[in-house]
Design an enzyme around this catalytic site. Structure first.
Site, mmCIF file in Angstrom:
data_model
loop_
_atom_site.group_PDB
_atom_site.id
_atom_site.type_symbol
_atom_site.label_atom_id
_atom_site.label_comp_id
_atom_site.label_asym_id
_atom_site.label_seq_id
_atom_site.Cartn_x
_atom_site.Cartn_y
_atom_site.Cartn_z
ATOM 1 N N ASP A 74 0.716 -1.364 -0.259
ATOM 2 C CA ASP A 74 -0.092 0.190 0.025
ATOM 3 C C ASP A 74 0.918 1.102 0.016
ATOM 4 O OD1 ASP A 74 0.519 -0.956 2.494
ATOM 5 O OD2 ASP A 74 -0.767 0.028 3.507
ATOM 6 N N GLY A 114 -7.220 -6.177 18.615
ATOM 7 C CA GLY A 114 -6.086 -6.706 18.426
ATOM 8 C C GLY A 114 -5.517 -7.970 17.845
ATOM 9 N N LEU A 144 -7.799 -6.784 12.331
ATOM 10 C CA LEU A 144 -9.374 -7.249 12.354
ATOM 11 C C LEU A 144 -9.572 -5.702 11.792
ATOM 12 C CD1 LEU A 144 -10.974 -10.147 12.477
ATOM 13 C CD2 LEU A 144 -9.124 -10.178 10.749
ATOM 14 N N SER A 185 -10.869 -0.250 14.628
ATOM 15 C CA SER A 185 -10.756 1.313 15.014
ATOM 16 C C SER A 185 -11.239 2.006 13.322
ATOM 17 C CB SER A 185 -9.311 1.619 15.228
ATOM 18 O OG SER A 185 -8.401 1.064 13.986
ATOM 19 N N GLU A 209 -7.901 9.022 11.763
ATOM 20 C CA GLU A 209 -6.565 7.851 12.266
ATOM 21 C C GLU A 209 -5.348 8.635 12.123
ATOM 22 O OE1 GLU A 209 -6.187 3.512 13.146
ATOM 23 O OE2 GLU A 209 -7.867 4.018 12.008
ATOM 24 N N ASP A 252 -7.679 -0.411 4.609
ATOM 25 C CA ASP A 252 -8.905 -0.290 6.001
ATOM 26 C C ASP A 252 -10.389 0.347 6.086
ATOM 27 O OD1 ASP A 252 -6.275 -2.547 6.760
ATOM 28 O OD2 ASP A 252 -6.266 -0.680 8.604
#
EC number: 2.7.1.6
Length: 384
Positions: free
Chosen positions: A37, A121, A124, A127, A159, A171
């Site tokens: 990415d 955690g 996945l 957030s 974020e 994400d």
């Protein structure tokens, strides 16, 4: 999956009123394409059937009142006083509000209830799911006329600015834009994307969570990123048009990098070849060739472990263990590395047997619990 009725009922109990909208925004997996990415390459994510749920309603004042079920905690702030706070979880919501206000959105006060079943955690993207659920809910609540891609970008910026994590766009994009039964091939250079059918037949996607997060992750990430940029600069001296590893071929690396720095060469070659593996995986899916998809997953793990060096003994053990079973077509570590999950393409009828065999062996070897997470590719953010 959390029932809409449960979210409604809890909102009533917490805020003593009716929610006007309930939004579900999912976590995500990435089938293949790691560390591509930030090199303007491709990724191949899809949303999963684990999500964050947000219920909202307007208030008749300027107060924003939040409640997080996971933490059994309230948070309150005036709309005109939005700023990052010491407590972690509100920042993902406040960051979205901040981005909307920067864009000139006319918001009032509101109540927001949040709950979810994305395992925390496990890598996945709970957030991102929270940011996108918030953005989508406020878009509907205040009729902001935002496009889905805008909601993903707002989540990413939230974020960066309020959670302090300099994440890529994958994400949030996967959470908002996914389509059930498909993977999303996203071009991280220009955010163009296409859908490829994900028809698994007798197979299923099983995640195995190592329950480990090594502290190496952040420094290693910065080092890998620097190596990639250094490789591009070496190529650029001979090919001025090369602005990222997306523009670079293995031949260019052989000619202009290998003799100068073997480590930079190896790291850069991994990224170039990972983009090739992703394209091969897409072709395999189009042909319905799950065996070929599985081979690309195993090969990607070898690259991540031995060339890019972002794996760890727990991840390597899990991939090596499943490799011997004909019912497992492919496996690799998923995410940034040094912990988190492996993603496994497993015969549906073999999943439970595999979990039963592997769990005690893993726990005895590493002294850690092994968490198995069965996931189903699903729709992106939606109004319930």
């Amino acid at each position: 999956m959390i029932a809409k009725q449960n979210v409604e009922n809890r909102y009533r109990e917490v805020f003593e009123g009716e929610p006007s909208h309930i939004v579900r925004s999912p976590g995500r997996i990435n089938i293949i394409g790691e560390h591509t990415d930030y090199n303007e390459g491709f990724v191949l994510p899809t949303a999963i059937d684990k999500a964050i749920y947000v219920a909202v309603a307007k208030r008749d004042d300027d107060i924003i009142r939040l409640y997080a079920e996971d933490f059994n905690a309230y948070f309150e702030i005036a709309r005109t006083e939005i700023h990052p706070v010491e407590i972690g979880w509100p920042n993902y919501i406040l960051g979205v509000i901040h981005q909307l206000q920067l864009r000139g959105a006319r918001l009032g006060g509101f109540n927001l209830y949040v709950n979810g079943d994305v395992p925390l955690g496990a890598g996945l993207s709970s957030s991102a799911a929270l940011e996108c659920a918030t953005g989508y809910a406020l878009n509907v609540l205040f009729d902001l006329q935002l496009e889905r891609v805008d909601i993903a970008k707002i989540g990413q910026l939230a974020e960066h600015t309020y959670a302090g994590v300099n994440c890529g766009i994958m994400d949030q994009f996967a959470s908002v834009m996914s389509k059930a039964g498909h993977v999303l091939k996203l071009d991280c250079r220009d955010l163009s994307f296409s859908y490829t059918p994900l028809e698994l037949g007798d197979y299923a996607i099983l995640l195995l969570n190592t329950n480990v997060k090594h502290s190496l992750a952040s420094s290693a990430y910065n080092n890998r990123r620097a190596a990639c940029e250094a490789g591009v600069q070496l190529v650029k001296q001979h090919h001025p048009e090369a602005n990222s590893l997306r523009d670079v071929t293995v031949d260019m690396l052989d000619n202009f990098v290998k003799s100068i720095d073997e480590d930079i060469y190896t790291k850069c070659r991994f990224v170039v070849e990972e983009n090739g593996r992703l394209n091969a995986a897409c072709e395999a899916l189009k042909q319905g060739d799950l065996e070929e998809l599985g081979k690309q997953l195993f090969r990607a793990h070898e690259g991540l472990s031995e060339e890019y060096e972002v794996s760890c003994s727990e991840l390597d053990f899990l991939v090596d263990y499943v490799r011997v079973f004909p019912e497992v077509l492919g496996a690799r570590m998923m995410g940034g590395g040094f912990g988190g999950c492996t993603i496994n393409l497993v015969k549906r009828s073999f999943q439970d047997l595999l979990i039963d065999r592997l769990t005690p062996v893993y726990e005895e070897k590493f002294g850690l619990p092994l968490t198995a997470i069965k996931v189903v590719p699903s729709n992106g953010t939606e109004l319930l």
